[in-house]
Design a protein around this motif. Structure first.
Motif, PDB file in Angstrom:
ATOM      1  N   TYR A  54      40.181  35.584  48.827  1.00 30.28           N
ATOM      2  CA  TYR A  54      40.517  36.204  47.513  1.00 30.28           C
ATOM      3  C   TYR A  54      39.188  36.641  46.892  1.00 30.28           C
ATOM      4  CZ  TYR A  54      45.391  35.095  48.451  1.00 30.28           C
ATOM      5  OH  TYR A  54      46.460  34.851  49.089  1.00 30.28           O
ATOM      6  N   ASN A  55      38.108  36.370  47.398  1.00 27.37           N
ATOM      7  CA  ASN A  55      36.858  36.910  46.647  1.00 27.37           C
ATOM      8  C   ASN A  55      36.743  36.003  45.454  1.00 27.37           C
ATOM      9  OD1 ASN A  55      34.399  37.906  46.534  1.00 27.37           O
ATOM     10  ND2 ASN A  55      35.169  39.786  45.312  1.00 27.37           N
ATOM     11  N   ARG A 107      53.527  39.934  47.308  1.00 31.30           N
ATOM     12  CA  ARG A 107      52.546  40.853  46.967  1.00 31.30           C
ATOM     13  C   ARG A 107      51.588  40.594  46.025  1.00 31.30           C
ATOM     14  NH1 ARG A 107      53.167  44.085  42.341  1.00 31.30           N
ATOM     15  NH2 ARG A 107      52.011  46.093  42.100  1.00 31.30           N
ATOM     16  N   ILE A 108      50.355  40.937  46.115  1.00 30.77           N
ATOM     17  CA  ILE A 108      49.331  40.739  45.013  1.00 30.77           C
ATOM     18  C   ILE A 108      49.657  41.771  43.746  1.00 30.77           C
ATOM     19  CG2 ILE A 108      46.905  40.665  44.339  1.00 30.77           C
ATOM     20  CD1 ILE A 108      46.362  39.602  47.314  1.00 30.77           C
ATOM     21  N   VAL A 109      50.063  41.033  42.591  1.00 30.01           N
ATOM     22  CA  VAL A 109      50.151  41.993  41.420  1.00 30.01           C
ATOM     23  C   VAL A 109      49.047  42.088  40.728  1.00 30.01           C
ATOM     24  CG1 VAL A 109      51.524  41.728  39.375  1.00 30.01           C
ATOM     25  CG2 VAL A 109      52.805  41.098  41.106  1.00 30.01           C
ATOM     26  N   ARG A 110      48.206  41.175  40.500  1.00 27.86           N
ATOM     27  CA  ARG A 110      46.822  41.222  40.038  1.00 27.86           C
ATOM     28  C   ARG A 110      46.010  40.321  40.957  1.00 27.86           C
ATOM     29  NH1 ARG A 110      46.682  42.796  34.299  1.00 27.86           N
ATOM     30  NH2 ARG A 110      44.735  41.946  34.312  1.00 27.86           N
ATOM     31  N   PRO A 111      44.649  41.174  41.486  1.00 32.01           N
ATOM     32  CA  PRO A 111      43.764  40.606  42.340  1.00 32.01           C
ATOM     33  C   PRO A 111      42.851  39.382  41.486  1.00 32.01           C
ATOM     34  CG  PRO A 111      44.017  42.814  42.734  1.00 32.01           C
ATOM     35  CD  PRO A 111      44.625  42.715  41.261  1.00 32.01           C
ATOM     36  N   ALA A 131      46.303  47.700  41.554  1.00 31.61           N
ATOM     37  CA  ALA A 131      46.024  46.439  42.268  1.00 31.61           C
ATOM     38  C   ALA A 131      44.911  46.620  43.294  1.00 31.61           C
ATOM     39  CB  ALA A 131      47.088  45.749  42.858  1.00 31.61           C
ATOM     40  N   LEU A 132      45.319  47.821  44.100  1.00 29.19           N
ATOM     41  CA  LEU A 132      44.110  47.921  45.016  1.00 29.19           C
ATOM     42  C   LEU A 132      42.749  48.376  44.522  1.00 29.19           C
ATOM     43  CD1 LEU A 132      43.899  48.322  48.027  1.00 29.19           C
ATOM     44  CD2 LEU A 132      44.400  50.692  47.641  1.00 29.19           C
ATOM     45  N   ALA A 133      42.807  49.084  43.272  1.00 29.58           N
ATOM     46  CA  ALA A 133      41.494  49.466  42.715  1.00 29.58           C
ATOM     47  C   ALA A 133      40.559  48.364  42.331  1.00 29.58           C
ATOM     48  CB  ALA A 133      41.672  50.581  41.549  1.00 29.58           C
ATOM     49  N   HIS A 134      41.573  47.058  42.014  1.00 28.17           N
ATOM     50  CA  HIS A 134      40.665  46.043  41.222  1.00 28.17           C
ATOM     51  C   HIS A 134      40.267  45.060  42.692  1.00 28.17           C
ATOM     52  CE1 HIS A 134      42.442  47.150  37.799  1.00 28.17           C
ATOM     53  NE2 HIS A 134      41.688  46.559  37.292  1.00 28.17           N
ATOM     54  N   LEU A 135      40.703  45.412  43.902  1.00 26.00           N
ATOM     55  CA  LEU A 135      40.228  44.518  44.958  1.00 26.00           C
ATOM     56  C   LEU A 135      38.805  44.752  45.447  1.00 26.00           C
ATOM     57  CD1 LEU A 135      42.987  44.915  47.375  1.00 26.00           C
ATOM     58  CD2 LEU A 135      42.149  42.927  46.229  1.00 26.00           C
ATOM     59  N   ARG A 136      37.869  43.671  45.546  1.00 25.30           N
ATOM     60  CA  ARG A 136      36.307  43.704  45.775  1.00 25.30           C
ATOM     61  C   ARG A 136      36.048  43.293  46.909  1.00 25.30           C
ATOM     62  NH1 ARG A 136      37.240  46.347  42.274  1.00 25.30           N
ATOM     63  NH2 ARG A 136      36.418  46.387  40.084  1.00 25.30           N
ATOM     64  N   PRO A 137      36.016  44.071  48.265  1.00 23.42           N
ATOM     65  CA  PRO A 137      36.089  43.553  49.269  1.00 23.42           C
ATOM     66  C   PRO A 137      34.520  43.034  49.689  1.00 23.42           C
ATOM     67  CG  PRO A 137      36.826  46.030  49.337  1.00 23.42           C
ATOM     68  CD  PRO A 137      36.348  45.661  47.782  1.00 23.42           C
ATOM     69  N   PRO A 138      34.368  42.116  50.826  1.00 24.47           N
ATOM     70  CA  PRO A 138      33.375  41.396  50.971  1.00 24.47           C
ATOM     71  C   PRO A 138      32.329  42.427  51.587  1.00 24.47           C
ATOM     72  CG  PRO A 138      34.865  40.591  52.307  1.00 24.47           C
ATOM     73  CD  PRO A 138      35.589  41.357  51.213  1.00 24.47           C
ATOM     74  N   THR A 139      31.067  41.940  51.168  1.00 21.60           N
ATOM     75  CA  THR A 139      29.802  42.626  51.949  1.00 21.60           C
ATOM     76  C   THR A 139      29.770  41.607  53.058  1.00 21.60           C
ATOM     77  OG1 THR A 139      27.986  41.520  50.741  1.00 21.60           O
ATOM     78  CG2 THR A 139      28.778  43.601  49.850  1.00 21.60           C
ATOM     79  N   GLU A 160      53.495  45.314  31.063  1.00 26.81           N
ATOM     80  CA  GLU A 160      52.361  46.215  31.019  1.00 26.81           C
ATOM     81  C   GLU A 160      51.143  45.435  31.738  1.00 26.81           C
ATOM     82  OE1 GLU A 160      50.144  46.230  27.269  1.00 26.81           O
ATOM     83  OE2 GLU A 160      51.532  44.627  26.580  1.00 26.81           O
ATOM     84  N   HIS A 161      51.296  44.239  32.017  1.00 25.86           N
ATOM     85  CA  HIS A 161      50.199  43.487  32.871  1.00 25.86           C
ATOM     86  C   HIS A 161      50.311  43.208  34.280  1.00 25.86           C
ATOM     87  CE1 HIS A 161      49.086  42.214  28.801  1.00 25.86           C
ATOM     88  NE2 HIS A 161      50.423  41.521  28.588  1.00 25.86           N
ATOM     89  N   ALA A 162      51.366  43.612  34.838  1.00 25.66           N
ATOM     90  CA  ALA A 162      51.732  43.795  36.373  1.00 25.66           C
ATOM     91  C   ALA A 162      50.994  45.245  36.863  1.00 25.66           C
ATOM     92  CB  ALA A 162      53.138  43.782  36.595  1.00 25.66           C
ATOM     93  N   PHE A 163      50.041  45.209  37.653  1.00 25.18           N
ATOM     94  CA  PHE A 163      49.473  46.152  38.128  1.00 25.18           C
ATOM     95  C   PHE A 163      50.557  46.884  39.465  1.00 25.18           C
ATOM     96  CE2 PHE A 163      45.055  44.532  37.794  1.00 25.18           C
ATOM     97  CZ  PHE A 163      44.904  44.874  36.241  1.00 25.18           C
ATOM     98  N   ALA A 164      50.638  48.220  39.274  1.00 26.45           N
ATOM     99  CA  ALA A 164      51.143  48.923  40.450  1.00 26.45           C
ATOM    100  C   ALA A 164      50.178  48.658  41.787  1.00 26.45           C
ATOM    101  CB  ALA A 164      51.306  50.366  40.042  1.00 26.45           C
ATOM    102  N   ASP A 165      50.820  49.203  42.824  1.00 23.72           N
ATOM    103  CA  ASP A 165      49.935  49.005  43.917  1.00 23.72           C
ATOM    104  C   ASP A 165      48.519  49.582  43.922  1.00 23.72           C
ATOM    105  OD1 ASP A 165      51.932  47.524  44.938  1.00 23.72           O
ATOM    106  OD2 ASP A 165      52.509  49.018  46.485  1.00 23.72           O
ATOM    107  N   HIS A 166      48.494  50.940  43.421  1.00 24.55           N
ATOM    108  CA  HIS A 166      47.162  51.495  43.522  1.00 24.55           C
ATOM    109  C   HIS A 166      46.342  50.961  42.455  1.00 24.55           C
ATOM    110  CE1 HIS A 166      49.254  53.455  40.026  1.00 24.55           C
ATOM    111  NE2 HIS A 166      48.213  53.649  39.422  1.00 24.55           N
TER     112      HIS A 166
END
Length: 215
Positions: A53-54, A69-73, A131-139, A123-129
């Motif tokens: 989960y970084n 489902r991940i609501v907030r990363p 939530a995806l925008a807040h993900l930080r893939p590992p290098t 208002e604090h529950a992210f829609a899928d897009h």
């Protein structure tokens, strides 16, 4: 905070799972026993959760709904920078820093409660897009750091821990495992404060994208 949320939301199928990220299995035991929580507390010696989960610091949280489902990363969970203004001799924080720190914690707890009670209408529950925008893939460096961290749990390969921290300098979770603990077992001695001071204007706790959260 978490125990109070569990008590208040026990009829909403809300569950907190706390995870201590410490390569020393018994390091968290006194704190867990003192808190005596009603929710599960696990020990992640190999930092598998941090890898998945970084997670780079504590406290951090991931909101996961009943469908998995991940609501907030991963994000900072109600903590703030106020401790950096603390008098390091007396341990006292200025009133304004304390007020802001308390507001951050209160705001985060209220957001969790709103989500549990209102679900996707919160208002604090992210829609899928979002939530995806807040993900930080590992290098590649971060992925390698986590591999070396696991290898470093072997006493004969302890040097891997230092290399893991070098490859992933933003991970305070990794760094704590090679830091000298203070008299109460926390990695909060002179090396910690020197590392915090070296941040300069950079944040120790990443800002949280949440209405009402202090910046």
């Amino acid at each position: 905070m978490w125990q109070k949320l569990c008590d208040n939301l026990q009829y909403h199928n809300f569950v907190v799972i706390a995870v201590a990220m410490d390569s020393r299995p018994d390091a968290a035991r006194p704190w867990v026993e003192a808190a005596d929580p009603s929710y599960p507390v696990l020990i992640d010696r190999d930092h598998q959760l941090a890898d998945l989960y970084n997670m780079v610091n504590v406290p951090q949280a991931v909101w996961i709904d009943e469908a998995g489902r991940i609501v907030r990363p991963t994000e900072t969970a109600g903590a703030f920078e106020g401790f950096r203004a603390m008098d390091r001799t007396t341990g006292k924080m200025p009133d304004d820093a304390m007020t802001t720190t308390v507001r951050a914690k209160t705001t985060y707890a209220a957001a969790v409660r709103d989500w549990v009670e209102r679900g996707t209408a919160s208002e604090h529950a992210f829609a899928d897009h979002r939530a995806l925008a807040h993900l930080r893939p590992p290098t590649a460096e971060i992925a390698r750091a986590h591999v070396l961290f696991r290898l470093g749990q072997d006493d004969e390969a302890a040097g891997h821990l230092a290399e893991a921290s070098r490859l992933h300098p933003d991970s305070w979770n990794i760094w704590r495992q090679i830091a000298e603990p203070n008299e109460i077992g926390l990695a909060a001695g002179p090396d910690f404060w020197a590392r915090v001071d070296a941040l300069g204007e950079r944040r120790y706790y990443a800002p949280v994208d949440m209405a009402g959260m202090p910046e």
